[in-house]
Design a protein around this motif. Structure first.
Motif, PDB file in Angstrom:
ATOM      1  N   VAL A  32       1.279  -1.196   0.133  1.00 12.93           N
ATOM      2  CA  VAL A  32      -0.464   0.308   0.059  1.00 12.93           C
ATOM      3  C   VAL A  32       0.665   1.167   0.022  1.00 12.93           C
ATOM      4  O   VAL A  32       1.956   1.265   0.887  1.00 12.93           O
ATOM      5  CB  VAL A  32      -0.990  -0.150   1.572  1.00 12.93           C
ATOM      6  N   ALA A  33       0.388   2.466  -0.538  1.00  7.72           N
ATOM      7  CA  ALA A  33       0.885   3.283  -1.136  1.00  7.72           C
ATOM      8  C   ALA A  33       0.514   4.803  -1.056  1.00  7.72           C
ATOM      9  O   ALA A  33      -1.101   4.608  -1.450  1.00  7.72           O
ATOM     10  CB  ALA A  33       2.193   3.574  -2.149  1.00  7.72           C
ATOM     11  N   TYR A 117       5.214   3.474 -10.191  1.00  2.61           N
ATOM     12  CA  TYR A 117       5.721   4.976 -10.359  1.00  2.61           C
ATOM     13  C   TYR A 117       6.102   4.744  -9.061  1.00  2.61           C
ATOM     14  O   TYR A 117       5.250   4.708  -7.729  1.00  2.61           O
ATOM     15  CB  TYR A 117       4.713   5.840 -11.065  1.00  2.61           C
ATOM     16  N   ASN A 118       7.375   5.672  -8.681  1.00  4.41           N
ATOM     17  CA  ASN A 118       7.468   5.965  -7.382  1.00  4.41           C
ATOM     18  C   ASN A 118       7.058   5.359  -5.946  1.00  4.41           C
ATOM     19  O   ASN A 118       7.605   5.155  -4.773  1.00  4.41           O
ATOM     20  CB  ASN A 118       6.830   7.631  -7.255  1.00  4.41           C
ATOM     21  N   SER A 119       7.687   3.880  -7.173  1.00  2.00           N
ATOM     22  CA  SER A 119       7.496   2.926  -5.711  1.00  2.00           C
ATOM     23  C   SER A 119       9.413   1.652  -5.345  1.00  2.00           C
ATOM     24  O   SER A 119       9.700   1.407  -6.393  1.00  2.00           O
ATOM     25  CB  SER A 119       6.798   1.514  -5.817  1.00  2.00           C
ATOM     26  N   TRP A 147       6.248   0.487 -16.964  1.00  4.33           N
ATOM     27  CA  TRP A 147       6.249   1.648 -16.193  1.00  4.33           C
ATOM     28  C   TRP A 147       4.613   1.871 -15.720  1.00  4.33           C
ATOM     29  O   TRP A 147       3.906   2.309 -16.648  1.00  4.33           O
ATOM     30  CB  TRP A 147       6.960   2.723 -16.944  1.00  4.33           C
ATOM     31  N   VAL A 148       3.979   1.612 -14.252  1.00  9.87           N
ATOM     32  CA  VAL A 148       3.249   2.084 -14.188  1.00  9.87           C
ATOM     33  C   VAL A 148       2.744   3.265 -13.848  1.00  9.87           C
ATOM     34  O   VAL A 148       3.869   3.501 -12.669  1.00  9.87           O
ATOM     35  CB  VAL A 148       2.503   0.639 -13.699  1.00  9.87           C
TER      36      VAL A 148
END
Length: 199
Positions: A32-33, A117-119, A147-148
């Motif tokens: 989770v983000a 993205y950004n993970s 790239w998601v």
């Protein structure tokens, strides 16, 4: 229940990522983000790889005020199947948001890694799949990742490179972006400069 857990704190904005995982035979992860960068949103995902750490299934749901988008990606027999759904209107909150998914999944024919993205977690996928956490200094590989983007869940094929700088350190490049990532002994990101640090 999954036996390991990691948490990253975003350093570029208010946000973070928490994941539980099992990496004994490939990777199974649930995460989770949330972030307050270009739109306030939360993201829940589940990621599976095969035993060689090639991605086989990725499911993600992103939710914000008045909207919800989902994405499901599955790879079988060398081809990706991509399905999406949407409730509400992300375009009202973020007018420039692209459509979710990808119009032609065959553009992902060379892709073995999903990059959310950004993970920080998803940077581990090519590191482990290619053994870069144990490779000699100077080893460089080129890959193409799916790239998601967040929060839109648009999927783009993206050329990336990873260069081993030394023990537990790799240089990540894509297009005009470069970051030197610090890793744990087993390849998970501890410091992603300008993005996140392991809590």
């Amino acid at each position: 229940m999954l036996p390991r857990a990691f948490a990253w704190q975003r350093t570029d904005t208010t946000g973070g990522e928490f994941v539980t995982l099992d990496d004994r035979r490939g990777l199974r992860a649930k995460g989770v983000a949330f972030a307050a960068d270009n739109s306030l949103y939360s993201c829940r995902y589940e990621l599976h790889t095969d035993e060689a750490w090639a991605s086989t299934r990725f499911e993600v749901a992103v939710e914000g005020a008045g909207w919800l988008r989902t994405l499901r990606m599955e790879r079988a027999a060398g081809r990706w199947r991509v399905t999406t759904s949407e409730q509400g209107d992300l375009g009202r909150a973020l007018p420039a948001a692209p459509l979710s998914g990808i119009e032609d999944p065959d553009r992902l024919h060379a892709v073995l890694d999903v990059d959310l993205y950004n993970s920080p977690l998803t940077n581990t996928l090519p590191v482990r799949r290619l053994g870069l956490h144990r490779a000699e200094t100077g080893t460089t590989v080129q890959i193409e990742a799916a790239w998601v983007l967040l929060p839109s869940l648009a999927v783009l094929p993206l050329q990336q490179s990873y260069q081993v700088l030394g023990p537990r350190r790799v240089r990540y490049r894509s297009e005009n972006f470069t970051a030197d990532l610090d890793l744990t002994d087993d390849g998970y990101v501890t410091v992603y400069p300008g993005l996140a640090t392991l809590a």
